[in-house]
Design an enzyme around this catalytic site. Structure first.
Site, PDB file in Angstrom:
ATOM      1  N   HIS A   1       0.852  -1.198   0.000  1.00 34.49           N
ATOM      2  CA  HIS A   1       0.000   0.000   0.000  1.00 34.49           C
ATOM      3  C   HIS A   1       0.884   1.243   0.000  1.00 34.49           C
ATOM      4  CE1 HIS A   1      -4.140  -1.707   1.359  1.00 34.49           C
ATOM      5  NE2 HIS A   1      -3.488  -2.569   0.601  1.00 34.49           N
TER       6      HIS A   1
ATOM      7  N   TYR B   1      -9.168   5.992   7.070  1.00 36.20           N
ATOM      8  CA  TYR B   1      -9.375   6.338   8.483  1.00 36.20           C
ATOM      9  C   TYR B   1     -10.358   7.501   8.481  1.00 36.20           C
ATOM     10  CZ  TYR B   1      -5.132   3.669   9.735  1.00 36.20           C
ATOM     11  OH  TYR B   1      -4.198   2.681   9.923  1.00 36.20           O
TER      12      TYR B   1
ATOM     13  N   PRO C   1      -4.977   0.934  18.685  1.00 38.76           N
ATOM     14  CA  PRO C   1      -4.667   0.439  17.327  1.00 38.76           C
ATOM     15  C   PRO C   1      -4.595   1.504  16.224  1.00 38.76           C
ATOM     16  CG  PRO C   1      -6.876  -0.241  18.018  1.00 38.76           C
ATOM     17  CD  PRO C   1      -6.227   0.376  19.207  1.00 38.76           C
TER      18      PRO C   1
ATOM     19  N   LYS D   1       0.442   0.368  14.995  1.00 44.00           N
ATOM     20  CA  LYS D   1       1.820   0.292  15.479  1.00 44.00           C
ATOM     21  C   LYS D   1       2.129  -0.908  16.386  1.00 44.00           C
ATOM     22  CE  LYS D   1       3.776   3.396  13.271  1.00 44.00           C
ATOM     23  NZ  LYS D   1       3.550   2.630  12.044  1.00 44.00           N
TER      24      LYS D   1
ATOM     25  N   TYR E   1       3.924   6.596   9.944  1.00 47.18           N
ATOM     26  CA  TYR E   1       3.067   5.480   9.538  1.00 47.18           C
ATOM     27  C   TYR E   1       3.899   4.362   8.893  1.00 47.18           C
ATOM     28  CZ  TYR E   1      -1.263   3.192   8.088  1.00 47.18           C
ATOM     29  OH  TYR E   1      -2.294   2.299   7.930  1.00 47.18           O
TER      30      TYR E   1
HETATM   31  P1  FAD Z   1       0.365 -11.529  21.597  1.00 45.08           P
HETATM   32  O1  FAD Z   1      -0.107 -11.559  20.197  1.00 45.08           O
HETATM   33  O2  FAD Z   1      -0.566 -11.087  22.666  1.00 45.08           O
HETATM   34  O3  FAD Z   1       0.918 -12.985  21.933  1.00 45.08           O
HETATM   35  C1  FAD Z   1       1.244 -13.370  23.263  1.00 45.08           C
HETATM   36  C2  FAD Z   1       1.108 -14.878  23.409  1.00 45.08           C
HETATM   37  O4  FAD Z   1       1.506 -15.267  24.703  1.00 45.08           O
HETATM   38  C3  FAD Z   1      -0.334 -15.342  23.227  1.00 45.08           C
HETATM   39  O5  FAD Z   1      -0.394 -16.365  22.268  1.00 45.08           O
HETATM   40  C4  FAD Z   1      -0.749 -15.799  24.623  1.00 45.08           C
HETATM   41  O6  FAD Z   1      -1.676 -16.861  24.586  1.00 45.08           O
HETATM   42  C5  FAD Z   1       0.581 -16.233  25.202  1.00 45.08           C
HETATM   43  N1  FAD Z   1       0.601 -16.206  26.678  1.00 45.08           N
HETATM   44  C6  FAD Z   1       0.001 -15.309  27.509  1.00 45.08           C
HETATM   45  N2  FAD Z   1       0.237 -15.625  28.786  1.00 45.08           N
HETATM   46  C7  FAD Z   1       1.007 -16.737  28.782  1.00 45.08           C
HETATM   47  C8  FAD Z   1       1.572 -17.539  29.804  1.00 45.08           C
HETATM   48  N3  FAD Z   1       1.373 -17.256  31.083  1.00 45.08           N
HETATM   49  N4  FAD Z   1       2.315 -18.606  29.446  1.00 45.08           N
HETATM   50  C9  FAD Z   1       2.520 -18.900  28.123  1.00 45.08           C
HETATM   51  N5  FAD Z   1       2.001 -18.178  27.119  1.00 45.08           N
HETATM   52  C10 FAD Z   1       1.257 -17.113  27.435  1.00 45.08           C
HETATM   53  N6  FAD Z   1      -0.557  -3.983  15.283  1.00 45.08           N
HETATM   54  C11 FAD Z   1       0.021  -3.558  14.130  1.00 45.08           C
HETATM   55  O7  FAD Z   1       1.254  -3.452  14.081  1.00 45.08           O
HETATM   56  N7  FAD Z   1      -0.709  -3.259  13.015  1.00 45.08           N
HETATM   57  C12 FAD Z   1      -2.075  -3.316  13.017  1.00 45.08           C
HETATM   58  O8  FAD Z   1      -2.699  -3.093  11.979  1.00 45.08           O
HETATM   59  C13 FAD Z   1      -2.732  -3.710  14.245  1.00 45.08           C
HETATM   60  N8  FAD Z   1      -4.071  -3.793  14.332  1.00 45.08           N
HETATM   61  C14 FAD Z   1      -4.657  -4.224  15.495  1.00 45.08           C
HETATM   62  C15 FAD Z   1      -6.042  -4.270  15.556  1.00 45.08           C
HETATM   63  C16 FAD Z   1      -6.661  -4.688  16.741  1.00 45.08           C
HETATM   64  C17 FAD Z   1      -8.156  -4.702  16.809  1.00 45.08           C
HETATM   65  C18 FAD Z   1      -5.873  -5.097  17.870  1.00 45.08           C
HETATM   66  C19 FAD Z   1      -6.540  -5.584  19.150  1.00 45.08           C
HETATM   67  C20 FAD Z   1      -4.497  -5.060  17.790  1.00 45.08           C
HETATM   68  C21 FAD Z   1      -3.885  -4.611  16.625  1.00 45.08           C
HETATM   69  N9  FAD Z   1      -2.485  -4.539  16.527  1.00 45.08           N
HETATM   70  C22 FAD Z   1      -1.901  -4.069  15.373  1.00 45.08           C
HETATM   71  C23 FAD Z   1      -1.640  -4.952  17.660  1.00 45.08           C
HETATM   72  C24 FAD Z   1      -1.083  -6.382  17.521  1.00 45.08           C
HETATM   73  O9  FAD Z   1      -2.130  -7.297  17.289  1.00 45.08           O
HETATM   74  C25 FAD Z   1      -0.291  -6.775  18.771  1.00 45.08           C
HETATM   75  O10 FAD Z   1       0.636  -5.745  19.047  1.00 45.08           O
HETATM   76  C26 FAD Z   1       0.441  -8.115  18.587  1.00 45.08           C
HETATM   77  O11 FAD Z   1      -0.452  -9.192  18.676  1.00 45.08           O
HETATM   78  C27 FAD Z   1       1.531  -8.314  19.651  1.00 45.08           C
HETATM   79  O12 FAD Z   1       2.136  -9.571  19.479  1.00 45.08           O
HETATM   80  P2  FAD Z   1       2.827 -10.326  20.694  1.00 45.08           P
HETATM   81  O13 FAD Z   1       3.350 -11.594  20.127  1.00 45.08           O
HETATM   82  O14 FAD Z   1       3.772  -9.405  21.382  1.00 45.08           O
HETATM   83  O15 FAD Z   1       1.652 -10.590  21.742  1.00 45.08           O
HETATM   84  C1  DHB Z   2      -5.881  -2.597  10.754  1.00 48.53           C
HETATM   85  C2  DHB Z   2      -5.847  -2.294  12.083  1.00 48.53           C
HETATM   86  C3  DHB Z   2      -5.389  -1.066  12.483  1.00 48.53           C
HETATM   87  O1  DHB Z   2      -5.309  -0.744  13.780  1.00 48.53           O
HETATM   88  C4  DHB Z   2      -4.960  -0.118  11.570  1.00 48.53           C
HETATM   89  O2  DHB Z   2      -4.534   1.084  11.988  1.00 48.53           O
HETATM   90  C5  DHB Z   2      -4.977  -0.435  10.234  1.00 48.53           C
HETATM   91  C6  DHB Z   2      -5.446  -1.686   9.823  1.00 48.53           C
HETATM   92  C7  DHB Z   2      -6.405  -3.911  10.297  1.00 48.53           C
HETATM   93  O3  DHB Z   2      -6.723  -4.740  11.149  1.00 48.53           O
HETATM   94  O4  DHB Z   2      -6.507  -4.116   9.096  1.00 48.53           O
END
Ligand code: FAD
Ligand code: DHB
Length: 404
Positions: free
Chosen positions: A75, A204, A296, A300, A394
């Site tokens: 994009h 957005y 979100p 980031k 971004y």
């Molecule tokens: P997580 O994905 O939370 O993974 C952590 C893992 O640890 C999980 O599988 C969990 O089950 C496990 N765990 C927890 N506790 C324990 C324990 N005690 N023992 C063993 N395992 C455990 N980010 C972006 O960069 N771009 C986007 O477009 C974006 N959009 C988003 C939209 C939404 C609606 C949301 C909610 C988030 C969005 N994010 C986005 C954020 C992104 O999803 C998270 O930052 C990302 O999942 C972080 O990854 P992680 O591996 O650090 O943590």
């Molecule tokens: C998505 C989520 C976001 O928070 C964002 O800023 C852009 C895209 C997505 O889930 O597609």
């Protein structure tokens, strides 16, 4: 108790843990992942969709980028709409050639899981009672239960990749960590559907009824979000009510393109800014959502997790290549510098794009705060300098290298 050994114990098989594990393994550094949930549960969480180039490069280095290269969409821009009037942020032009990749977190998680299986690396899914011990000593341990057996995993380092609700952060004594937090007075309701998206680029949309985001996963799969009161639950929103509200908040041209259909998934996410300092304690490193959460808006969260992974990967590679352990102390400061920039950007985008009317009860001066933010957004959108500030953040700020 069964005894296991590895060099790096990774807690959590989300994208942070899987990416780190793959990168380390390719440098010959052994690792075992402990994950609380099943693999299919992890794959059921529909979250991120927009990846910075830094993240994409790491996935290539991890050897898991084949499908993303084929199916991910580049994009070169996105739109910001204010009550129906759109401004395109031309990422490519404003940043001198940079862009983002649109590809699902679920897909990248699956690709990393497959790569891990193919490399025959060990992951314990459904590991319970995970506890970290002796993280200040040379040989820390992680104890856990799995399939009715008790295990003790001995290692050199622990990567806490276990998300916001994990155990790793709690292992750092409370008086040695500082936690910064802001909870926003609204949430995002997300809907995923197999319908053609309203637009080729993300929109957005700031609207007096509340914020909306039109995102996508492919030419046939859409992802939409709307700002909702914190008290709203999925059950409060039928698919039809969601589509009706989304249509009102999108600019007219996009609304006219809206094709609706049954939802595949609907969920509500609260919005939070959170940072834990420091991100390292003894031989424990916090990575990704375990250390920080962003709202979100601005996409980031996962991208900050990726820069943490990159920094820790550089630290551990140097430790095992050269025996120089001093670089361990660089991890937290390097990671946090980039985290604070991402936190500030996400907080700013959230403030500018959401509707803060009626927020006086939350101490935000309601209408006045909303007017300041509307004025700020108008100011940034009106000039190339302002748009550049948005575009540069971004696409993602550069990753910092370790000091020699
Ligand atoms: P997580 O994905 O939370 O993974 C952590 C893992 O640890 C999980 O599988 C969990 O089950 C496990 N765990 C927890 N506790 C324990 C324990 N005690 N023992 C063993 N395992 C455990 N980010 C972006 O960069 N771009 C986007 O477009 C974006 N959009 C988003 C939209 C939404 C609606 C949301 C909610 C988030 C969005 N994010 C986005 C954020 C992104 O999803 C998270 O930052 C990302 O999942 C972080 O990854 P992680 O591996 O650090 O943590
Ligand atoms: C998505 C989520 C976001 O928070 C964002 O800023 C852009 C895209 C997505 O889930 O597609």
């Amino acid at each position: 108790m069964k005894k296991l050994k590895t060099q790096v114990a990774i807690i959590g098989a989300g994208p942070s843990g899987l990416l780190l594990g793959q990168l380390l393994a390719r440098k010959g550094i052994s690792n075992i992942i402990l994950e609380k949930e099943t693999g299919s549960y992890v794959l059921g969480r529909i979250r991120a969709g927009i990846f910075e180039q830094g993240f994409v490069d790491l996935v290539h280095e991890a050897g898991a980028a084949d499908r993303m290269s084929k199916e991910g969409e580049v994009h070169n821009g996105f739109e910001i709409a204010v009550d129906g009037r759109t401004t395109r942020i031309d990422l490519k032009k404003l940043t001198g050639g940079n862009a983002v990749v649109c590809y699902g977190q679920v897909e990248i998680t699956k690709d990393l899981m497959d790569a891990r299986t193919n490399a025959e690396l060990i992951t314990y899914y459904e590991a319970s009672a995970v506890e970290l011990g002796d993280v200040k000593l040379d040989k820390p341990t992680v104890t856990f239960a799995h399939g009715g057996e008790e295990y003790q995993l001995q290692c050199d380092y622990i990567a806490g990749c276990d998300g916001f609700h994990g155990v790793s952060r709690q292992t750092i004594p409370a008086d040695l960590r500082t936690e910064h937090e802001r909870i926003y007075p609204f949430g995002w309701m997300g809907l995923l559907s197999d319908t053609p998206p309203v637009s080729e680029e993300l929109i957005y949309s700031k609207h007096h009824r509340g914020f909306a985001l039109a995102s996508r996963r492919s030419a046939t799969r859409s992802r939409y979000y709307i700002q909702v009161p914190l008290t709203d639950q999925v059950a409060d929103w039928s698919d039809n009510a969601f589509w009706e509200e989304l249509k009102k908040r999108l600019p007219a041209e996009a609304a006219a393109n809206l094709i609706t259909g049954p939802s595949i998934e609907k969920s509500v996410a609260p919005l939070r800014s959170f940072i834990c300092e420091p991100m390292q304690y003894g031989n424990l490193f916090l990575v990704g959502d375990a250390a920080h959460i962003v709202p979100p808006t601005g996409a980031k969260g996962l991208n900050l997790a990726a820069s943490d992974v990159s920094t820790l990967y550089k630290v551990l590679t140097r430790v095992y290549d050269s025996g120089d352990k001093h670089c361990i102390e660089q991890y937290s400061a390097i990671a946090l510098r980039r985290v604070w920039h991402g936190e500030r950007f996400s907080w700013w985008m959230t403030n500018m794009l959401h509707n803060f009317d009626d927020m006086t009860a939350h101490g935000l001066e309601g209408l006045t705060f909303g007017r300041f933010m509307a004025s700020e957004l108008a100011y940034y959108l009106a000039s190339e300098a302002g748009q550049k500030v948005i575009a540069e953040q971004y696409v993602g700020l550069p990753y910092e290298d370790l000091a020699p």
